[in-house]
Design a protein around this motif. Structure first.
Motif, PDB file in Angstrom:
ATOM      1  N   TYR A  80       0.922  -1.324   0.022  1.00 48.48           N
ATOM      2  CA  TYR A  80      -0.123  -0.070   0.088  1.00 48.48           C
ATOM      3  C   TYR A  80       0.841   1.229   0.021  1.00 48.48           C
ATOM      4  N   ASP A  81       1.907   1.076   0.757  1.00 49.47           N
ATOM      5  CA  ASP A  81       3.032   2.332   0.710  1.00 49.47           C
ATOM      6  C   ASP A  81       3.532   2.629  -0.566  1.00 49.47           C
ATOM      7  N   THR A  82       3.360   1.870  -1.770  1.00 51.03           N
ATOM      8  CA  THR A  82       3.916   2.021  -2.789  1.00 51.03           C
ATOM      9  C   THR A  82       3.071   2.384  -4.167  1.00 51.03           C
ATOM     10  N   ILE A  83       2.014   2.789  -3.820  1.00 51.95           N
ATOM     11  CA  ILE A  83       1.089   2.998  -4.839  1.00 51.95           C
ATOM     12  C   ILE A  83       1.600   4.280  -5.617  1.00 51.95           C
ATOM     13  N   LEU A  84       1.965   5.334  -5.068  1.00 52.35           N
ATOM     14  CA  LEU A  84       2.496   6.310  -5.864  1.00 52.35           C
ATOM     15  C   LEU A  84       3.552   5.916  -6.851  1.00 52.35           C
ATOM     16  N   ARG A  85       4.550   5.324  -6.353  1.00 56.98           N
ATOM     17  CA  ARG A  85       5.598   4.742  -7.168  1.00 56.98           C
ATOM     18  C   ARG A  85       5.217   3.682  -8.073  1.00 56.98           C
ATOM     19  N   LYS A  86       4.157   2.849  -8.084  1.00 60.61           N
ATOM     20  CA  LYS A  86       3.620   2.131  -8.835  1.00 60.61           C
ATOM     21  C   LYS A  86       3.008   2.854 -10.273  1.00 60.61           C
ATOM     22  N   MET A  87       2.272   3.876  -9.805  1.00 58.75           N
ATOM     23  CA  MET A  87       1.715   4.768 -10.829  1.00 58.75           C
ATOM     24  C   MET A  87       2.865   5.305 -11.503  1.00 58.75           C
ATOM     25  N   LEU A  88       3.791   6.104 -10.863  1.00 61.02           N
ATOM     26  CA  LEU A  88       4.874   6.847 -11.651  1.00 61.02           C
ATOM     27  C   LEU A  88       5.566   5.637 -12.450  1.00 61.02           C
ATOM     28  N   GLU A  89       6.054   4.501 -11.941  1.00 58.43           N
ATOM     29  CA  GLU A  89       6.500   3.442 -13.202  1.00 58.43           C
ATOM     30  C   GLU A  89       5.885   3.058 -14.172  1.00 58.43           C
ATOM     31  N   PHE A  90       4.575   2.978 -13.914  1.00 59.47           N
ATOM     32  CA  PHE A  90       3.671   2.535 -14.868  1.00 59.47           C
ATOM     33  C   PHE A  90       3.538   3.700 -16.054  1.00 59.47           C
ATOM     34  N   LEU A  91       3.528   4.804 -15.469  1.00 58.33           N
ATOM     35  CA  LEU A  91       3.498   6.191 -16.336  1.00 58.33           C
ATOM     36  C   LEU A  91       4.694   6.054 -17.271  1.00 58.33           C
ATOM     37  N   SER A 178      -4.277  14.537 -18.485  1.00 53.93           N
ATOM     38  CA  SER A 178      -4.167  14.590 -19.838  1.00 53.93           C
ATOM     39  C   SER A 178      -2.677  14.046 -20.082  1.00 53.93           C
ATOM     40  N   PHE A 179      -2.325  13.968 -21.371  1.00 57.81           N
ATOM     41  CA  PHE A 179      -1.156  13.180 -21.807  1.00 57.81           C
ATOM     42  C   PHE A 179      -0.031  13.999 -21.143  1.00 57.81           C
ATOM     43  N   ASP A 180      -0.124  15.493 -21.427  1.00 57.14           N
ATOM     44  CA  ASP A 180       1.184  16.122 -21.155  1.00 57.14           C
ATOM     45  C   ASP A 180       1.271  16.297 -19.369  1.00 57.14           C
ATOM     46  N   LEU A 181       0.324  16.048 -18.617  1.00 53.09           N
ATOM     47  CA  LEU A 181       0.601  15.817 -17.218  1.00 53.09           C
ATOM     48  C   LEU A 181       1.120  14.584 -17.014  1.00 53.09           C
ATOM     49  N   ALA A 182       0.674  13.616 -17.536  1.00 56.79           N
ATOM     50  CA  ALA A 182       1.195  12.130 -17.367  1.00 56.79           C
ATOM     51  C   ALA A 182       2.575  12.035 -18.015  1.00 56.79           C
ATOM     52  N   GLN A 183       2.794  12.497 -19.028  1.00 57.98           N
ATOM     53  CA  GLN A 183       4.280  12.494 -19.446  1.00 57.98           C
ATOM     54  C   GLN A 183       5.279  13.263 -18.553  1.00 57.98           C
ATOM     55  N   TYR A 184       4.699  14.666 -18.214  1.00 53.51           N
ATOM     56  CA  TYR A 184       5.402  15.128 -16.915  1.00 53.51           C
ATOM     57  C   TYR A 184       5.990  14.528 -15.859  1.00 53.51           C
ATOM     58  N   LEU A 185       4.966  13.610 -15.603  1.00 51.74           N
ATOM     59  CA  LEU A 185       5.040  12.795 -14.261  1.00 51.74           C
ATOM     60  C   LEU A 185       6.133  11.611 -14.538  1.00 51.74           C
ATOM     61  N   ALA A 186       5.933  11.061 -15.728  1.00 48.35           N
ATOM     62  CA  ALA A 186       6.856  10.087 -16.204  1.00 48.35           C
ATOM     63  C   ALA A 186       8.291  10.620 -16.178  1.00 48.35           C
ATOM     64  N   GLN A 187       8.546  11.802 -16.763  1.00 44.54           N
ATOM     65  CA  GLN A 187       9.884  12.357 -16.888  1.00 44.54           C
ATOM     66  C   GLN A 187      10.188  12.702 -15.500  1.00 44.54           C
ATOM     67  N   GLU A 188       9.428  12.975 -14.686  1.00 42.60           N
ATOM     68  CA  GLU A 188      10.272  13.581 -13.232  1.00 42.60           C
ATOM     69  C   GLU A 188      10.127  12.419 -12.385  1.00 42.60           C
ATOM     70  N   ALA A 189       9.558  11.158 -12.624  1.00 45.70           N
ATOM     71  CA  ALA A 189       9.263  10.234 -11.688  1.00 45.70           C
ATOM     72  C   ALA A 189      10.377   9.776 -10.781  1.00 45.70           C
ATOM     73  N   ASP A 190      11.658   9.609 -11.264  1.00 41.55           N
ATOM     74  CA  ASP A 190      12.895   9.309 -10.556  1.00 41.55           C
ATOM     75  C   ASP A 190      13.239  10.376  -9.640  1.00 41.55           C
ATOM     76  N   SER A 191      12.865  11.562  -9.685  1.00 43.20           N
ATOM     77  CA  SER A 191      13.167  12.839  -8.755  1.00 43.20           C
ATOM     78  C   SER A 191      12.129  13.245  -7.890  1.00 43.20           C
ATOM     79  N   LEU A 192      10.841  12.294  -8.002  1.00 43.56           N
ATOM     80  CA  LEU A 192       9.704  12.823  -7.138  1.00 43.56           C
ATOM     81  C   LEU A 192       9.998  11.517  -5.771  1.00 43.56           C
ATOM     82  N   PRO A 193       9.630  12.327  -4.544  1.00 42.49           N
ATOM     83  CA  PRO A 193       9.611  11.216  -3.353  1.00 42.49           C
ATOM     84  C   PRO A 193       8.517  10.405  -3.516  1.00 42.49           C
ATOM     85  N   ASP A 194       8.685   9.350  -2.803  1.00 42.96           N
ATOM     86  CA  ASP A 194       7.639   8.341  -2.352  1.00 42.96           C
ATOM     87  C   ASP A 194       6.615   8.869  -1.602  1.00 42.96           C
TER      88      ASP A 194
END
Length: 194
Positions: A80-91, A178-194
């Motif tokens: 449950y603690d990795t829900i955000l990280r799962k989404m970011l990795e999928f993005l 929207s795709f632009d926000l999803a793409q932004y999250l995907a690009q920044e995923a590794d720098s975002l905290p869990d």
């Protein structure tokens, strides 16, 4: 490949019964016979259950993935603690393989009316969109505060969020980007905290 809508259903590795319920209910609007949704619209939807890693059920999960072809396993512990990280990795996975107009996150205990969603999406903007059941809008009764009890499932430490309130946010049970926000999250995923 381009899709109109990419749907990620966040699921736990051990929740076969929840995935089965979705496959036998609302997912039938996407890939079942007699759907009121046009074939063209149905073909423009990519649907995936996204799970993390759990070695204790890997054989059963691989069998299920082979049988149904609708599971994406990301390299994140299943918790449950990795829900955000799962989404970011999928993005990251999705944005590196195809384009799409919208991304939807849903929980595996949510029921999504795909037909109504597609109708609502016709009037939504295709850029800078974060849409769903929004909490903490000024003047509404839907207000929530950080849970500070360490034993709470949704515990939020002061280090993670120091304020006594949350800014407005769409409930995780189902939201659209929207795709632009999803793409932004995907690009920044590794720098975002869990």
């Amino acid at each position: 490949m381009h899709y109109h809508l990419v749907i990620m259903v966040d699921s736990g590795c051990r929740y076969f019964h929840r995935r089965s319920a979705i496959r036998n209910s609302w997912k039938l609007l996407i890939d079942g016979p007699g759907s009121p949704i046009s074939t063209t619209e149905r073909q423009s939807i990519l649907f995936a259950f996204v799970v993390g890693q759990d070695a204790s059920v890997s054989a059963e999960l691989q069998q299920e993935a082979s049988q149904f072809g609708d599971i994406v396993q990301v390299n994140v512990p299943d918790s449950y603690d990795t829900i955000l990280r799962k989404m970011l990795e999928f993005l990251k996975f999705a944005c590196s393989r195809f384009t799409f107009d919208y991304f939807m996150h849903a929980d595996d205990d949510s029921f999504v009316r795909i037909d109504l969603l597609l109708n609502a999406m016709r009037s939504l903007p295709r850029q800078m969109l974060y849409w769903g059941y929004v909490w903490n809008l000024p003047g509404t009764e839907r207000q929530t505060r950080p849970l500070r009890d360490p034993s709470a499932k949704s515990y939020m430490s002061f280090e993670q969020h120091a304020e006594d309130w949350y800014p407005p946010f769409a409930s995780g049970c189902g939201f659209l980007l929207s795709f632009d926000l999803a793409q932004y999250l995907a690009q920044e995923a590794d720098s975002l905290p869990d």
